[in-house]
Every structure is written in structure tokens, then in C-alpha cells.
Design a protein around this motif. Structure first.
Motif, PDB file in Angstrom:
ATOM      1  N   ASN A   1     131.768 -78.729  10.451  1.00 53.57           N
ATOM      2  CA  ASN A   1     132.258 -80.033  10.866  1.00 53.57           C
ATOM      3  C   ASN A   1     131.594 -81.110  10.012  1.00 53.57           C
ATOM      4  OD1 ASN A   1     132.409 -82.587  12.462  1.00 53.57           O
ATOM      5  ND2 ASN A   1     133.475 -81.248  13.895  1.00 53.57           N
ATOM      6  N   LYS A   2     132.364 -82.089   9.631  1.00 55.54           N
ATOM      7  CA  LYS A   2     131.857 -83.201   8.805  1.00 55.54           C
ATOM      8  C   LYS A   2     130.628 -83.877   9.425  1.00 55.54           C
ATOM      9  CE  LYS A   2     132.813 -86.251   5.458  1.00 55.54           C
ATOM     10  NZ  LYS A   2     132.381 -85.950   4.131  1.00 55.54           N
ATOM     11  N   SER A   3     130.519 -83.823  10.753  1.00 53.14           N
ATOM     12  CA  SER A   3     129.412 -84.493  11.450  1.00 53.14           C
ATOM     13  C   SER A   3     128.047 -83.901  11.122  1.00 53.14           C
ATOM     14  CB  SER A   3     129.641 -84.452  12.964  1.00 53.14           C
ATOM     15  OG  SER A   3     129.594 -83.118  13.433  1.00 53.14           O
ATOM     16  N   VAL A   4     127.991 -82.677  10.615  1.00 56.35           N
ATOM     17  CA  VAL A   4     126.693 -82.057  10.304  1.00 56.35           C
ATOM     18  C   VAL A   4     126.454 -81.911   8.801  1.00 56.35           C
ATOM     19  CG1 VAL A   4     126.475 -80.854  12.515  1.00 56.35           C
ATOM     20  CG2 VAL A   4     127.611 -79.707  10.596  1.00 56.35           C
ATOM     21  N   GLN A   5     127.271 -82.574   7.994  1.00 55.46           N
ATOM     22  CA  GLN A   5     127.134 -82.452   6.548  1.00 55.46           C
ATOM     23  C   GLN A   5     125.729 -82.824   6.070  1.00 55.46           C
ATOM     24  OE1 GLN A   5     130.314 -84.051   4.133  1.00 55.46           O
ATOM     25  NE2 GLN A   5     128.912 -84.486   2.447  1.00 55.46           N
ATOM     26  N   ASP A   6     125.213 -83.953   6.509  1.00 56.88           N
ATOM     27  CA  ASP A   6     123.875 -84.370   6.076  1.00 56.88           C
ATOM     28  C   ASP A   6     122.807 -83.381   6.522  1.00 56.88           C
ATOM     29  OD1 ASP A   6     124.913 -86.627   4.834  1.00 56.88           O
ATOM     30  OD2 ASP A   6     124.490 -87.946   6.530  1.00 56.88           O
ATOM     31  N   ASP A   7     122.961 -82.814   7.714  1.00 57.35           N
ATOM     32  CA  ASP A   7     121.992 -81.833   8.210  1.00 57.35           C
ATOM     33  C   ASP A   7     122.006 -80.564   7.364  1.00 57.35           C
ATOM     34  OD1 ASP A   7     121.036 -83.090  10.898  1.00 57.35           O
ATOM     35  OD2 ASP A   7     123.216 -83.268  10.930  1.00 57.35           O
ATOM     36  N   VAL A   8     123.187 -80.119   6.969  1.00 59.33           N
ATOM     37  CA  VAL A   8     123.302 -78.927   6.123  1.00 59.33           C
ATOM     38  C   VAL A   8     122.634 -79.182   4.776  1.00 59.33           C
ATOM     39  CG1 VAL A   8     124.922 -77.435   4.875  1.00 59.33           C
ATOM     40  CG2 VAL A   8     125.359 -78.021   7.271  1.00 59.33           C
ATOM     41  N   ILE A   9     122.920 -80.310   4.180  1.00 60.14           N
ATOM     42  CA  ILE A   9     122.315 -80.648   2.889  1.00 60.14           C
ATOM     43  C   ILE A   9     120.797 -80.718   3.014  1.00 60.14           C
ATOM     44  CG2 ILE A   9     122.083 -82.471   1.155  1.00 60.14           C
ATOM     45  CD1 ILE A   9     125.081 -83.112   1.751  1.00 60.14           C
ATOM     46  N   ASP A  10     120.305 -81.379   4.049  1.00 57.30           N
ATOM     47  CA  ASP A  10     118.857 -81.516   4.242  1.00 57.30           C
ATOM     48  C   ASP A  10     118.184 -80.158   4.388  1.00 57.30           C
ATOM     49  OD1 ASP A  10     119.059 -84.267   4.100  1.00 57.30           O
ATOM     50  OD2 ASP A  10     118.903 -84.574   6.276  1.00 57.30           O
TER      51      ASP A  10
ATOM     52  N   LYS B   1     120.867 -75.313  16.589  1.00 56.31           N
ATOM     53  CA  LYS B   1     120.704 -76.730  16.906  1.00 56.31           C
ATOM     54  C   LYS B   1     122.058 -77.387  17.203  1.00 56.31           C
ATOM     55  CE  LYS B   1     118.699 -80.973  15.012  1.00 56.31           C
ATOM     56  NZ  LYS B   1     118.014 -81.583  13.869  1.00 56.31           N
ATOM     57  N   PHE B   2     123.101 -76.962  16.479  1.00 59.65           N
ATOM     58  CA  PHE B   2     124.451 -77.517  16.633  1.00 59.65           C
ATOM     59  C   PHE B   2     125.443 -76.380  16.906  1.00 59.65           C
ATOM     60  CE2 PHE B   2     122.286 -80.363  13.553  1.00 59.65           C
ATOM     61  CZ  PHE B   2     122.321 -81.546  14.274  1.00 59.65           C
TER      62      PHE B   2
ATOM     63  N   ASN C   1     128.171 -76.076  18.543  1.00 63.73           N
ATOM     64  CA  ASN C   1     129.606 -76.355  18.671  1.00 63.73           C
ATOM     65  C   ASN C   1     130.231 -76.994  17.435  1.00 63.73           C
ATOM     66  OD1 ASN C   1     129.678 -75.390  21.363  1.00 63.73           O
ATOM     67  ND2 ASN C   1     128.752 -77.312  22.030  1.00 63.73           N
ATOM     68  N   GLU C   2     129.554 -76.933  16.297  1.00 60.41           N
ATOM     69  CA  GLU C   2     130.065 -77.595  15.096  1.00 60.41           C
ATOM     70  C   GLU C   2     130.684 -76.635  14.089  1.00 60.41           C
ATOM     71  OE1 GLU C   2     130.460 -80.731  15.249  1.00 60.41           O
ATOM     72  OE2 GLU C   2     129.296 -80.832  17.096  1.00 60.41           O
ATOM     73  N   GLY C   3     130.854 -75.377  14.472  1.00 64.55           N
ATOM     74  CA  GLY C   3     131.570 -74.419  13.630  1.00 64.55           C
ATOM     75  C   GLY C   3     130.940 -74.162  12.280  1.00 64.55           C
ATOM     76  N   ILE C   4     129.627 -74.130  12.214  1.00 68.11           N
ATOM     77  CA  ILE C   4     128.936 -73.913  10.941  1.00 68.11           C
ATOM     78  C   ILE C   4     129.088 -72.443  10.545  1.00 68.11           C
ATOM     79  CG2 ILE C   4     126.731 -73.997   9.724  1.00 68.11           C
ATOM     80  CD1 ILE C   4     125.886 -76.137  11.861  1.00 68.11           C
ATOM     81  N   LYS C   5     129.695 -72.207   9.390  1.00 69.16           N
ATOM     82  CA  LYS C   5     129.912 -70.854   8.895  1.00 69.16           C
ATOM     83  C   LYS C   5     129.327 -70.711   7.503  1.00 69.16           C
ATOM     84  CE  LYS C   5     132.513 -69.669  12.388  1.00 69.16           C
ATOM     85  NZ  LYS C   5     131.748 -69.698  13.601  1.00 69.16           N
TER      86      LYS C   5
END
Length: 95
Positions: A9-18, A79-80, A82-86
Motif C-alpha cells: 500500500n502506498k501508505s507504507v512506502q516511506d516505512d519500506v524505504i526506511d 507492524k502494518f 493490513n497494508e498488503g506488504i509482499k
């Protein structure tokens, strides 16, 4: 070398990068900022009915970095939840 792809999900983009930059020294990556699609639970189509969107990050990394990346992404998924991180990994050597 392996290719990793992370779709979320676009909402966790910064978290993935970090989390990647914090755990994988000098990681280089490319982001496709808006990705539409359908997952197991819902759709991400950027429309009035399905307003959310995903992003796609891909990178070529050393095989030795895969366990670090898996662990970092697994922690982010907890941590997230429900954000569909794959995370997808292609373990084919580049020529």
C-alpha cells in the motif's frame, strides 16, 4: 545477485524505504510510485470505489542480503498487518 520486488500500500512506502536503507548498506532501488491491482482482500485501483493504490519497489541485491531483507520486511508486516506488504525474490543469477 537476486531481484527483490516489494509491493505494498502506498501508505507504507516511506516505512519500506526506511527499513531497507537502515538494514541493507548502500541498497540501490527503483520505485514505480503508482501500481493498480487486485489482491486477496481488496483492490487498489485509485478510483472512487477503490481509492487506494500500491507502489512497487525493486532492487538487485546480493544473495547474502536476502535473510536481512526478509527479516526487515517481516518485522514491517507485523507492524502494518493490513497494508498488503509482499516480498518476492527471484534467485536467478544475472549474467
Amino acid at each position: 545477485m537476486c531481484r527483490i520486488e516489494i509491493i505494498a500500500n502506498k501508505s507504507v512506502q516511506d516505512d519500506v524505504i526506511d527499513v531497507l536503507e537502515d538494514n541493507v548498506t548502500d541498497i540501490l532501488y527503483t520505485i514505480i510510485p503508482v501500481v493498480y491491482g487486485r489482491g486477496k482482500r481488496d483492490r487498489k485501483l485509485g478510483t472512487g470505489t477503490w481509492p487506494e493504490t500500491n507502489f512497487l519497489l525493486f532492487s538487485y541485491v546480493k544473495k547474502s542480503q536476502i535473510p536481512i531483507i526478509r527479516g526487515a520486511i517481516q518485522a514491517l508486516k507485523q507492524k502494518f498487518p493490513n497494508e498488503g506488504i509482499k516480498l518476492f525474490i527471484t534467485k536467478k543469477a544475472m549474467s
